[in-house]
Design a protein around this motif. Structure first.
Motif, PDB file in Angstrom:
ATOM      1  N   HIS A   1       2.797  -3.378   6.490  1.00  0.00           N
ATOM      2  CA  HIS A   1       1.748  -2.382   6.319  1.00  0.00           C
ATOM      3  C   HIS A   1       1.879  -1.400   7.479  1.00  0.00           C
ATOM      4  O   HIS A   1       2.726  -1.528   8.321  1.00  0.00           O
ATOM      5  CB  HIS A   1       0.357  -3.044   6.383  1.00  0.00           C
ATOM      6  CG  HIS A   1       0.007  -3.916   5.206  1.00  0.00           C
ATOM      7  ND1 HIS A   1      -0.889  -3.548   4.234  1.00  0.00           N
ATOM      8  CD2 HIS A   1       0.419  -5.169   4.867  1.00  0.00           C
ATOM      9  CE1 HIS A   1      -1.010  -4.530   3.342  1.00  0.00           C
ATOM     10  NE2 HIS A   1      -0.223  -5.528   3.700  1.00  0.00           N
ATOM     11  N   GLN A   2       0.970  -0.432   7.499  1.00  0.00           N
ATOM     12  CA  GLN A   2       0.818   0.473   8.635  1.00  0.00           C
ATOM     13  C   GLN A   2      -0.679   0.733   8.824  1.00  0.00           C
ATOM     14  O   GLN A   2      -1.459   0.515   7.874  1.00  0.00           O
ATOM     15  CB  GLN A   2       1.527   1.802   8.348  1.00  0.00           C
ATOM     16  CG  GLN A   2       3.072   1.707   8.462  1.00  0.00           C
ATOM     17  CD  GLN A   2       3.745   3.026   8.173  1.00  0.00           C
ATOM     18  OE1 GLN A   2       3.835   3.433   7.033  1.00  0.00           O
ATOM     19  NE2 GLN A   2       4.199   3.698   9.219  1.00  0.00           N
TER      20      GLN A   2
ATOM     21  N   GLU B   1       1.817   3.393   2.968  1.00  0.00           N
ATOM     22  CA  GLU B   1       2.158   2.683   4.220  1.00  0.00           C
ATOM     23  C   GLU B   1       3.548   2.076   4.054  1.00  0.00           C
ATOM     24  O   GLU B   1       3.722   0.864   4.121  1.00  0.00           O
ATOM     25  CB  GLU B   1       1.144   1.551   4.484  1.00  0.00           C
ATOM     26  CG  GLU B   1      -0.296   2.006   4.558  1.00  0.00           C
ATOM     27  CD  GLU B   1      -1.273   0.834   4.676  1.00  0.00           C
ATOM     28  OE1 GLU B   1      -0.825  -0.332   4.722  1.00  0.00           O
ATOM     29  OE2 GLU B   1      -2.482   1.095   4.725  1.00  0.00           O
TER      30      GLU B   1
ATOM     31  N   ARG C   1      -2.569   4.517  -1.528  1.00  0.00           N
ATOM     32  CA  ARG C   1      -2.738   3.126  -1.127  1.00  0.00           C
ATOM     33  C   ARG C   1      -2.855   2.220  -2.362  1.00  0.00           C
ATOM     34  O   ARG C   1      -2.274   1.145  -2.430  1.00  0.00           O
ATOM     35  CB  ARG C   1      -4.030   3.040  -0.288  1.00  0.00           C
ATOM     36  CG  ARG C   1      -4.458   1.639   0.106  1.00  0.00           C
ATOM     37  CD  ARG C   1      -5.817   1.689   0.826  1.00  0.00           C
ATOM     38  NE  ARG C   1      -6.260   0.359   1.201  1.00  0.00           N
ATOM     39  CZ  ARG C   1      -5.969  -0.234   2.359  1.00  0.00           C
ATOM     40  NH1 ARG C   1      -5.226   0.384   3.255  1.00  0.00           N
ATOM     41  NH2 ARG C   1      -6.417  -1.436   2.633  1.00  0.00           N
TER      42      ARG C   1
ATOM     43  N   HIS D   1       0.877  -1.174   0.000  1.00  0.00           N
ATOM     44  CA  HIS D   1       0.000   0.000   0.000  1.00  0.00           C
ATOM     45  C   HIS D   1       0.916   1.227   0.000  1.00  0.00           C
ATOM     46  O   HIS D   1       1.665   1.444   0.963  1.00  0.00           O
ATOM     47  CB  HIS D   1      -0.907   0.001   1.237  1.00  0.00           C
ATOM     48  CG  HIS D   1      -2.011  -1.021   1.161  1.00  0.00           C
ATOM     49  ND1 HIS D   1      -2.491  -1.700   2.261  1.00  0.00           N
ATOM     50  CD2 HIS D   1      -2.719  -1.462   0.086  1.00  0.00           C
ATOM     51  CE1 HIS D   1      -3.468  -2.522   1.867  1.00  0.00           C
ATOM     52  NE2 HIS D   1      -3.622  -2.400   0.551  1.00  0.00           N
TER      53      HIS D   1
END
Ligand code: ZN
Length: 253
Positions: A159-160, A67, A104, A64
């Protein structure tokens, strides 16, 4: 005359030696283009360790494009030693168009982590748009080709910003051990249609793909060291607790 010939010979020997050393280090880290993004950017993988190694590990820095704190981890990982018997594959950016745009989604506006062909569903929400069909996106197909080719025993995708490890549906003992070493909470997030972990874990039984949700912001030096240690645990096949139980544990080390 003889002296000149000797020095020429010495030069040739030295040149050959330098060439050999250069070849050895180039062979240790190989750049492989595994696909091309919608906008034509190469999707690059770096491999370390012997191609004959039985255990392959795949680490994805960012899928993403907004992220991408995991890129600091994949960057440091490229300078870390790889244990014998392991071939490490690093794909810093699975979604290079998204990273370039800070979005994203990929350049088609598709959330690649809803585009994989395991229990794919049409999602029209622009944040999580799943694409016109399963694996409609070139970036998704590049990831699938790589996983199908190398069959990684462990796949880690960053990810975040949830600050946890989603153990997903592989061997949760592997993901739990990562969480312990990284100092993160291990849990199982709700199943989502079309995600990479679902596709990988269901397509290749005995392998484990899980998600590391880093906290917001950049990865600091202390966290970076812990994540490198945690990747080392996956490389060595370390695991902790049940392979199937979905639990929540606190930091253990
Ligand atoms: Zn994400």
């Amino acid at each position: 005359m003889v002296a000149v010939r000797r020095s020429t010979l010495l030069l040739i020997v030295l040149s050959a030696l330098v060439w050999c050393l250069g070849s050895a280090s180039a062979a240790a880290a190989m750049r492989v283009v595994i696909g091309t993004s919608v906008q034509g950017r190469p999707i690059v993988a770096w491999t370390f360790g012997s191609a004959h190694a039985k255990r392959k590990i795949l680490v994805v820095g960012c899928i993403h494009g907004n992220e991408c704190a995991g890129l600091a981890i994949t960057s440091a990982l490229r300078r870390a030693p790889v244990p014998n018997g392991v071939q490490l594959w690093i794909v810093p950016e699975m979604n290079p168009d998204g990273t370039a745009a800070g979005t994203r989604q990929n350049a088609h506006g598709v959330d690649l982590n809803r585009n994989f062909p395991y229990r794919w569903q049409r999602i029209s929400d622009p944040v999580y748009r799943s694409g016109s069909r399963a694996a409609s996106e070139p970036e998704t197909r590049a990831a699938m080709r790589l996983v199908a080719r190398i069959r990684p025993a462990g796949t880690i995708t960053y990810h975040q910003h949830m600050d946890l490890v989603d153990m997903a549906g592989g061997d949760r003992g592997v993901a739990r051990r990562y969480a312990q070493l990284a100092g993160l909470r291990a849990t199982c997030l709700t199943f989502l249609a079309g995600v990479e972990t679902g596709w990988s874990n269901s397509s290749f039984p005995g392998t484990t793909s899980f998600v590391v949700e880093l906290p917001a912001g950049a990865v600091g030096p202390r966290a970076l060291a812990r994540h490198l240690r945690a990747i080392g645990g996956v490389e060595l096949g370390q695991r902790s607790g049940s392979a199937t139980r979905c639990d929540s544990i606190t930091q253990a080390s």
